[in-house]
Design a protein around this motif. Structure first.
Motif, short mmCIF file in Angstrom:
data_model
loop_
_atom_site.label_atom_id
_atom_site.label_comp_id
_atom_site.label_asym_id
_atom_site.label_seq_id
_atom_site.Cartn_x
_atom_site.Cartn_y
_atom_site.Cartn_z
N PHE A 81 -5.76 -9.41 -7.66
CA PHE A 81 -6.04 -8.44 -6.60
C PHE A 81 -5.27 -8.82 -5.32
O PHE A 81 -4.62 -7.98 -4.69
CB PHE A 81 -7.55 -8.40 -6.35
N VAL A 82 -5.31 -10.11 -4.98
CA VAL A 82 -4.59 -10.58 -3.79
C VAL A 82 -3.08 -10.44 -4.00
O VAL A 82 -2.35 -10.04 -3.09
CB VAL A 82 -4.96 -12.05 -3.47
N LEU A 86 -2.22 -6.98 -3.20
CA LEU A 86 -2.17 -6.74 -1.75
C LEU A 86 -0.87 -7.27 -1.16
O LEU A 86 -0.26 -6.64 -0.29
CB LEU A 86 -3.37 -7.40 -1.06
N MET A 87 -0.44 -8.44 -1.64
CA MET A 87 0.80 -9.02 -1.13
C MET A 87 1.99 -8.16 -1.54
O MET A 87 2.94 -7.99 -0.76
CB MET A 87 0.97 -10.46 -1.63
N LEU A 115 1.87 -4.95 -1.99
CA LEU A 115 1.78 -3.76 -1.14
C LEU A 115 2.33 -4.05 0.26
O LEU A 115 3.01 -3.22 0.87
CB LEU A 115 0.33 -3.29 -1.05
N ALA A 116 2.04 -5.28 0.75
CA ALA A 116 2.55 -5.66 2.07
C ALA A 116 4.05 -5.91 2.01
O ALA A 116 4.74 -5.83 3.03
CB ALA A 116 1.82 -6.91 2.57
N GLY A 117 4.57 -6.22 0.81
CA GLY A 117 5.97 -6.61 0.67
C GLY A 117 6.94 -5.45 0.56
O GLY A 117 8.14 -5.66 0.45
N GLY A 118 6.43 -4.23 0.51
CA GLY A 118 7.32 -3.08 0.48
C GLY A 118 7.23 -2.28 -0.82
O GLY A 118 6.59 -2.71 -1.79
N ALA A 119 7.88 -1.11 -0.83
CA ALA A 119 7.75 -0.15 -1.93
C ALA A 119 8.24 -0.72 -3.26
O ALA A 119 7.63 -0.49 -4.30
CB ALA A 119 8.53 1.12 -1.59
N TRP A 145 5.79 -3.25 -4.66
CA TRP A 145 4.58 -2.55 -5.07
C TRP A 145 4.79 -1.83 -6.41
O TRP A 145 3.94 -1.90 -7.29
CB TRP A 145 4.10 -1.56 -4.01
N ALA A 195 2.68 -2.12 -9.76
CA ALA A 195 2.01 -0.95 -10.35
C ALA A 195 2.46 -0.75 -11.79
O ALA A 195 1.65 -0.37 -12.65
CB ALA A 195 2.30 0.29 -9.51
N TRP A 242 -6.83 11.74 -12.04
CA TRP A 242 -5.60 10.96 -11.86
C TRP A 242 -4.37 11.86 -12.01
O TRP A 242 -4.29 12.66 -12.95
CB TRP A 242 -5.53 9.84 -12.88
N GLY A 243 -3.43 11.73 -11.09
CA GLY A 243 -2.18 12.47 -11.18
C GLY A 243 -2.25 13.87 -10.59
O GLY A 243 -1.25 14.57 -10.52
N ARG A 251 -5.81 9.04 -6.55
CA ARG A 251 -5.28 9.97 -7.54
C ARG A 251 -3.92 9.54 -8.06
O ARG A 251 -3.37 10.12 -9.00
CB ARG A 251 -5.15 11.37 -6.94
N TYR A 297 3.19 4.37 -3.65
CA TYR A 297 3.22 3.36 -2.58
C TYR A 297 2.67 3.91 -1.26
O TYR A 297 1.80 3.29 -0.64
CB TYR A 297 4.66 2.87 -2.38
N ALA A 350 -2.01 -10.27 4.11
CA ALA A 350 -1.39 -9.08 3.52
C ALA A 350 -2.02 -7.82 4.11
O ALA A 350 -1.31 -6.88 4.50
CB ALA A 350 -1.54 -9.11 2.00
N ILE A 385 -0.25 -4.90 6.42
CA ILE A 385 -0.28 -3.48 6.06
C ILE A 385 -0.92 -2.66 7.20
O ILE A 385 -0.40 -1.62 7.60
CB ILE A 385 -1.07 -3.29 4.74
#
Lengths: 138, 131
Positions: free
Chosen positions: A48-49, A52-53, A55-59, A62, A66, A135-136, B53, B57, B123, B127
């Motif tokens: 989980f952490v 988060l890192m 997500l903080a690190g950019g697209a 991330w 994902a 979803w989606g 959903r 990003y 983090a 954000i």
């Protein structure tokens, strides 16, 4: 009596019965599962952490994270993690109620053990049902 | 007769520090307090995840950057890793009987939990406050 001369005479001492002596019971399973799911959640918390890192690190970072989650192995791990979370949550609430002195009679104790075990599967399935149903959809 | 009249120590003083953990009610109480904190903040985050959903990003970033969500996330990370440390600590106390291995395991658990909590909070701050 040659054997008894060469070996020291040991008195049979009583041993406390270990796990495999007992018949499996819901109370036992619910207690062991609470610890096991706690360990699983602690390991999952590191992931989980990591998320988060990412997500903080950019697209880019991330989307790599994902993609990992969306892979077949990632989906299996997420399903297992969500069940562990549901179990530890329900059984944790049960433990807090027991700390308050509630539900300690033997029939209650067995019944609320089953509530934790079956309820966790139901709760995890419900959660995924909610997420996957929309979803989606933008 | 156990000579209670001559005893200068209260029974509690003699009992303190005994047992495998050298420590008792403080651990018990903090385990419950952090359990409640983790449960409440965790339920908020679960609600947040259930509305998701897509794993896009921009969407996830905006969700975490929301001031309320970011605050709950920080509270969750601190309470949850504290709770994890307390729980894992008891497992080592129960099952690891070699003093050196047990001490090393306890240190590793403490350091990993603390580091993970710090990394997670940093983090979230990055954000929420925009890099």
């Amino acid at each position: 009596m040659a054997a008894s001369d060469s070996e020291p005479r040991l008195r049979e001492r009583p041993l406390s019965p270990h796990l495999q002596i007992y018949r499996w019971q819901a109370q036992m399973a619910s207690s062991i599962l609470h610890r096991a799911t706690g360990v699983i959640l602690a390991i999952g918390a590191l992931a989980f952490v990591y998320g988060l890192m990412a997500l903080a690190g950019g697209a880019q970072r991330w989307s790599a994270f994902a993609d990992c989650l969306g892979s077949p192995l990632g989906r299996v791990l997420m399903a297992g993690f969500s069940w562990a979370l549901a179990y530890h949550l329900i059984n944790g609430i049960r433990h807090l109620l027991q700390d308050g002195g509630l539900g300690f009679s033997i029939p209650d104790f067995v019944r609320n053990s089953w509530i934790s075990i079956i309820g966790s599967v139901v709760l995890a399935a419900l959660g995924w049902g909610v997420v996957l149903s929309h979803w989606g959809q933008a | 007769m156990n000579g209670r009249g001559k005893e200068m120590q209260a029974p509690l003083k003699r009992a303190r520090g005994l047992g495998s953990a050298k420590d008792g009610t403080g651990h018990f109480i903090w385990q419950r307090v952090t359990a409640i904190a983790t449960g409440l903040s965790g339920l908020w985050l679960l609600g947040m995840l259930l509305t998701l959903r897509s794993a896009d990003y921009a969407v996830v970033h905006a969700l975490v950057a929301d001031p309320v969500n970011a605050a709950v996330l920080v509270a969750f990370l601190l309470g949850m890793f504290w709770h994890a440390r307390l729980g894992l600590q008891v497992i080592v106390e129960d099952y690891v009987h070699t003093p050196l291995t047990a001490a090393l395991a306890q240190l590793a658990i403490l350091f990993v939990c603390a580091l993970a909590a710090i990394a997670g909070v940093l983090a979230v701050l990055r954000i929420a406050l925009g890099s």
